[in-house]
Every structure is written in structure tokens, then in C-alpha cells.
Design a protein around this motif. Structure first.
Motif, PDB file in Angstrom:
ATOM      1  N   ALA A   1       0.994  -0.956  -0.134  1.00 53.49           N
ATOM      2  CA  ALA A   1      -0.079  -0.158   0.165  1.00 53.49           C
ATOM      3  C   ALA A   1       0.814   1.352  -0.199  1.00 53.49           C
ATOM      4  O   ALA A   1       0.511   2.346  -0.733  1.00 53.49           O
ATOM      5  N   ALA A   2       2.022   1.213   0.844  1.00 47.54           N
ATOM      6  CA  ALA A   2       2.974   2.478   0.758  1.00 47.54           C
ATOM      7  C   ALA A   2       3.394   2.590  -0.536  1.00 47.54           C
ATOM      8  O   ALA A   2       3.566   3.654  -0.990  1.00 47.54           O
ATOM      9  N   ARG A   3       4.042   1.436  -1.331  1.00 44.15           N
ATOM     10  CA  ARG A   3       4.399   1.555  -2.613  1.00 44.15           C
ATOM     11  C   ARG A   3       3.264   2.222  -3.608  1.00 44.15           C
ATOM     12  O   ARG A   3       3.597   3.218  -4.553  1.00 44.15           O
ATOM     13  N   ASP A   4       2.055   2.016  -3.452  1.00 40.06           N
ATOM     14  CA  ASP A   4       1.209   2.472  -4.270  1.00 40.06           C
ATOM     15  C   ASP A   4       0.819   4.101  -3.910  1.00 40.06           C
ATOM     16  O   ASP A   4       0.583   4.900  -4.906  1.00 40.06           O
ATOM     17  N   LEU A   5       0.786   4.418  -2.608  1.00 38.42           N
ATOM     18  CA  LEU A   5       0.759   5.885  -2.147  1.00 38.42           C
ATOM     19  C   LEU A   5       1.792   6.509  -2.688  1.00 38.42           C
ATOM     20  O   LEU A   5       1.793   7.555  -3.229  1.00 38.42           O
TER      21      LEU A   5
ATOM     22  N   ASP B   1      -3.966   5.404  -4.078  1.00 41.57           N
ATOM     23  CA  ASP B   1      -4.786   5.691  -2.951  1.00 41.57           C
ATOM     24  C   ASP B   1      -4.477   4.546  -1.708  1.00 41.57           C
ATOM     25  O   ASP B   1      -4.954   4.868  -0.602  1.00 41.57           O
ATOM     26  N   GLY B   2      -3.529   3.942  -2.072  1.00 43.50           N
ATOM     27  CA  GLY B   2      -3.050   2.662  -1.083  1.00 43.50           C
ATOM     28  C   GLY B   2      -4.031   1.993  -0.736  1.00 43.50           C
ATOM     29  O   GLY B   2      -4.036   1.201   0.692  1.00 43.50           O
TER      30      GLY B   2
ATOM     31  N   GLY C   1       7.077   6.551   0.954  1.00 47.94           N
ATOM     32  CA  GLY C   1       8.258   6.441   0.169  1.00 47.94           C
ATOM     33  C   GLY C   1       9.436   6.082   1.041  1.00 47.94           C
ATOM     34  O   GLY C   1      10.077   4.973   0.591  1.00 47.94           O
ATOM     35  N   PHE C   2       9.372   6.667   2.090  1.00 48.22           N
ATOM     36  CA  PHE C   2      10.606   6.339   3.290  1.00 48.22           C
ATOM     37  C   PHE C   2      10.175   4.721   3.703  1.00 48.22           C
ATOM     38  O   PHE C   2      11.133   4.078   3.817  1.00 48.22           O
ATOM     39  N   LEU C   3       9.019   4.396   3.974  1.00 52.88           N
ATOM     40  CA  LEU C   3       8.621   3.198   4.572  1.00 52.88           C
ATOM     41  C   LEU C   3       9.100   1.988   3.281  1.00 52.88           C
ATOM     42  O   LEU C   3       9.699   1.095   3.713  1.00 52.88           O
ATOM     43  N   VAL C   4       8.766   2.452   2.094  1.00 55.96           N
ATOM     44  CA  VAL C   4       9.262   1.367   1.112  1.00 55.96           C
ATOM     45  C   VAL C   4      10.836   1.403   0.900  1.00 55.96           C
ATOM     46  O   VAL C   4      11.194   0.058   0.874  1.00 55.96           O
ATOM     47  N   LYS C   5      11.557   2.406   1.301  1.00 52.72           N
ATOM     48  CA  LYS C   5      12.865   2.060   1.224  1.00 52.72           C
ATOM     49  C   LYS C   5      13.446   1.676   2.288  1.00 52.72           C
ATOM     50  O   LYS C   5      14.191   0.656   2.134  1.00 52.72           O
ATOM     51  N   GLY C   6      12.773   1.580   3.654  1.00 54.30           N
ATOM     52  CA  GLY C   6      12.842   0.905   4.626  1.00 54.30           C
ATOM     53  C   GLY C   6      12.703  -0.817   4.404  1.00 54.30           C
ATOM     54  O   GLY C   6      13.470  -1.425   4.778  1.00 54.30           O
ATOM     55  N   TYR C   7      11.544  -0.964   3.843  1.00 55.50           N
ATOM     56  CA  TYR C   7      11.256  -2.147   3.519  1.00 55.50           C
ATOM     57  C   TYR C   7      12.416  -2.909   2.680  1.00 55.50           C
ATOM     58  O   TYR C   7      12.720  -4.021   2.720  1.00 55.50           O
ATOM     59  N   GLU C   8      12.623  -2.284   1.547  1.00 57.09           N
ATOM     60  CA  GLU C   8      13.673  -2.760   0.624  1.00 57.09           C
ATOM     61  C   GLU C   8      15.014  -2.818   1.153  1.00 57.09           C
ATOM     62  O   GLU C   8      15.644  -3.868   0.797  1.00 57.09           O
ATOM     63  N   ALA C   9      15.264  -2.296   2.120  1.00 56.37           N
ATOM     64  CA  ALA C   9      16.716  -2.425   2.738  1.00 56.37           C
ATOM     65  C   ALA C   9      16.604  -3.385   3.908  1.00 56.37           C
ATOM     66  O   ALA C   9      17.566  -3.566   4.579  1.00 56.37           O
TER      67      ALA C   9
END
Length: 367
Positions: A211-215, A220-221, A239-247
Motif C-alpha cells: 500500500a505504501a508503494r502505491d501511495l 490511494d493505497g 516512500g520512506f517506508l518502502v525504502k526501509g522495507y527494501e533495505a
């Protein structure tokens, strides 16, 4: 990737039955299901029972415990009949997911005490995919699950696990069933449904990585927003959440939450943390509201709830908020939530050692 649905449950069950049907005439009692201590027969019964239990939890809106019932097969049920029960239980869960409103949650213990319809769908799909792997491994059958289903399970139930080169091998590794280059074997694991923190008028709803990636990309997530939402700060935080997830450093309890009005299920804003607590037990929050939701006390209500939840943890001693000098409305919000202006010395240390922008005022609330 859209919301996880009853169709996903159906697709997983269909793949399970298709993979196992060629072996219905074999003795499943005497064959271990892959690396499990259960037999193939016990494992297949577990899959059917789990699907039925999830349907019951969600349909019954269970509050504090499991609904007290279990699956019992008729005496003499053969393997073909057992697969029919798996199919039937899958239909029950899929139908329940389709007909349950998005904000409804029901009891599940791991890790925050409840799950929504997407969580129950994901858990059902996980049970089916993983145990089909166990069964086919034990029976020597081919099994190639849908990679998109595996990715959906990972983003919803394993947000704390860094994505690997491909979803299915990553899911197997994350559940102690395989190896992944460069990562230690997993010997203890637990999936994690999203956290929801209720307040008088809101539900602070943990945003999952998908959902964060979609936002972040302008969607609309999966949420229904009031006009003007989501505000840009929520998209940036996503966007920061997605970066944290990917890291591989995302901790869902210190992620981003949508502010969902309980009266109508509409999202009015976002709130969240800038990351996990540091070694000093410090954690920073940020928040925003769509313009149409301002001036109604939602921000104060959300900041109070999230701050108190953070300070109730053993690893958090101080919650911080940084606010522009001229943003008096936000300064009033944190003041009403029990924050006080940091001392000049605390601000100096924050600027010099914690990379806090010198153009921002620092507010603190301690345990």
C-alpha cells in the motif's frame, strides 16, 4: 499489486488441489510432509482446518479469542474427499473475505491481536502455499506456486523481511524451508499482521509495504480518502517506508499509519515515525491531515494515541517532533498532546549530533 482478495484465496486453493490430485490414491498417513513432523494426511487436514478457522474468525467478528470450534472429518474420508474439504473451506474463506467490509478486524494473536480481511486472506494463502510445498515435497510431486501470490503474502505478513531476488524462494527462506544466498538460515519465525491503534474517532491503521508503494506512486493505497487526501507528507512518508522495507530495516510498529475515521471508513490523514528508536530510546513522529479534516482535533487525537503507544514500549524513552517556526497550528497540536519545547541545549545537541534541521523547533515528550 491490488488488495488481497477472495480471488487470491481461490487461486491458491486451486493450485493446491491441482498439485495434489495426482497422488490421491497413495497412502498419505505414512509419508512425512517435507521437513514437518506431520504426515501428509495431517498436513492436508491442517490446511482445511486453518481455512475454515480463518473464515469463522472473520465472519464471526471474533474479539478476544478463537471461535471454539474445529474441523472433524467423517469417518472413512479418503484423500479425494479431504481435497474436497480443502476446496470447500477455501470457498468459505474466499466468500467471507469478499463480503467483509475493509475496516472490520477479528482476533488473531500474531502479533498485535487482530487482522483485517486482507490479513486473513494472506494467512489463508500462506497456509495453502507453504503446506502445498510441504505436501508435494513429501509426495515427490511438482509444485510451482504463483510468484505474485507469494509476493502478496510477503508484503502483508512479512513486512519485516527484506525482499529477496524472487518472492517464492524468499517466502520459503523466511519460514525456515529453504536457503537464500547471503542470509543465515531461519529457525524461528512468525508472520506479522498490521497494527491498528483505535482512538475515540479514528483507527490509526498500519500501512503495509504494498500500500505504501502505491501511495508513493500517486495511488490511494487501497484506502478511501476524503477530498484532498492523501496530503503530500503522507506520500513522502510512504516512500520512506518502502525504502526501509527494501533495505530490510522496516519495523511495522514504527511505520506509517493512515488516520481512518471510524464513522465512515474514510482516511483523513497520515501519521508515523521517522524510523525505529535509536540507541538512546529516541523516536520521532510526523503527521499531516487533508485540508478538509483540519480544525477538528483529529491531529491531536492521533498524536496522543501514537505517542502513548510508543512510550508504553520498553525500547522508547522519548518521542520527538520537529516543527517549522511559523507552523503555530502544529505547535498547538503537540502541546495539547503533552509535548514541551526542548531546551536550547537539547536543540543544539539535536542539530549537531542528530542531523535535525536548524530551521525546525524541537518538541519532546518523555515516558
Amino acid at each position: 499489486m491490488g488488495a488481497m482478495s477472495g480471488d487470491d484465496v481461490g487461486k491458491a486453493v486451486e493450485g493446491c488441489v491441482a498439485a495434489l490430485r495426482p497422488a490421491v490414491d497413495r497412502d498419505w498417513e505414512r509419508v512425512a510432509a517435507g521437513s514437518l513432523e506431520w504426515s501428509c494426511r495431517q498436513t492436508a487436514e491442517h490446511v482445511a482446518g486453518a481455512l475454515l478457522a480463518y473464515a469463522g474468525q472473520l465472519a464471526g467478528r471474533a474479539r478476544d479469542s478463537y471461535v471454539p470450534f474445529s474441523l472433524t472429518l467423517d469417518e472413512g474420508t479418503d484423500n479425494a474427499g479431504l481435497l474436497q474439504v480443502v476446496e470447500t473451506a477455501g470457498v468459505l474463506l474466499a466468500t467471507t473475505v469478499r463480503t467483509t467490509p475493509p475496516g472490520v478486524r477479528a482476533f488473531h494473536p500474531h502479533p498485535f491481536g487482530s487482522a483485517d480481511r486482507e490479513g486473513f486472506a494472506a494467512m489463508g494463502v500462506a497456509e495453502v502455499l507453504l503446506h502445498t510445498h510441504d505436501l508435494t515435497e513429501g509426495l515427490g510431486l511438482a509444485h510451482a506456486p504463483d510468484e505474485e501470490l507469494a509476493e502478496s503474502v510477503l508484503t502483508r505478513l512479512f513486512p519485516h523481511v527484506q525482499p529477496g531476488p524472487a518472492p517464492w524462494p524468499t517466502l520459503l527462506w523466511a519460514t525456515g524451508r529453504g536457503e537464500l544466498p547471503g542470509r543465515a538460515p531461519v529457525t524461528d519465525w512468525r508472520w506479522r499482521n498490521n497494527l491498528v491503534i483505535p482512538t475515540e474517532r479514528l483507527a490509526l491503521t498500519g500501512i503495509r509495504p504494498d500500500a505504501a508503494r502505491d501511495l508513493r506512486l500517486g495511488g490511494d493505497g487501497g484506502l478511501t480518502w476524503i477530498e484532498g487526501g492523501p496530503y503530500e507528507g503522507t506520500r513522502e512518508a510512504a516512500g520512506f517506508l518502502v525504502k526501509g522495507y527494501e533495505a530490510g530495516v522496516h519495523r511495522p510498529e514504527f511505520g506509517v499509519f493512515a488516520l481512518v475515521r471510524q464513522e465512515d471508513g474514510r482516511a483523513v490523514g497520515g501519521i508515523g515515525f521517522h524510523g525505529a528508536p535509536d540507541e538512546e530510546g529516541r523516536v520521532e513522529i510526523g503527521y499531516d491531515l487533508a485540508e478538509g479534516a483540519r480544525g477538528r482535533g483529529y491531529a491531536t487525537e492521533a498524536v496522543c494515541a501514537l505517542t502513548e503507544a510508543a512510550l508504553a514500549r520498553e525500547d522508547v524513552d522519548v518521542v520527538l517532533a520537529t516543527i517549522e517556526h511559523d507552523n503555530t497550528a502544529s505547535q498547538r497540536v503537540v502541546a495539547r498532546a503533552g509535548f514541551v519545547r526542548a531546551t536550547l541545549d537539547e536543540e543544539r545537541i539535536a542539530h549537531e549530533h542528530h542531523a535535525v534541521d536548524t530551521g525546525l523547533r524541537l518538541y519532546v515528550r518523555r515516558a
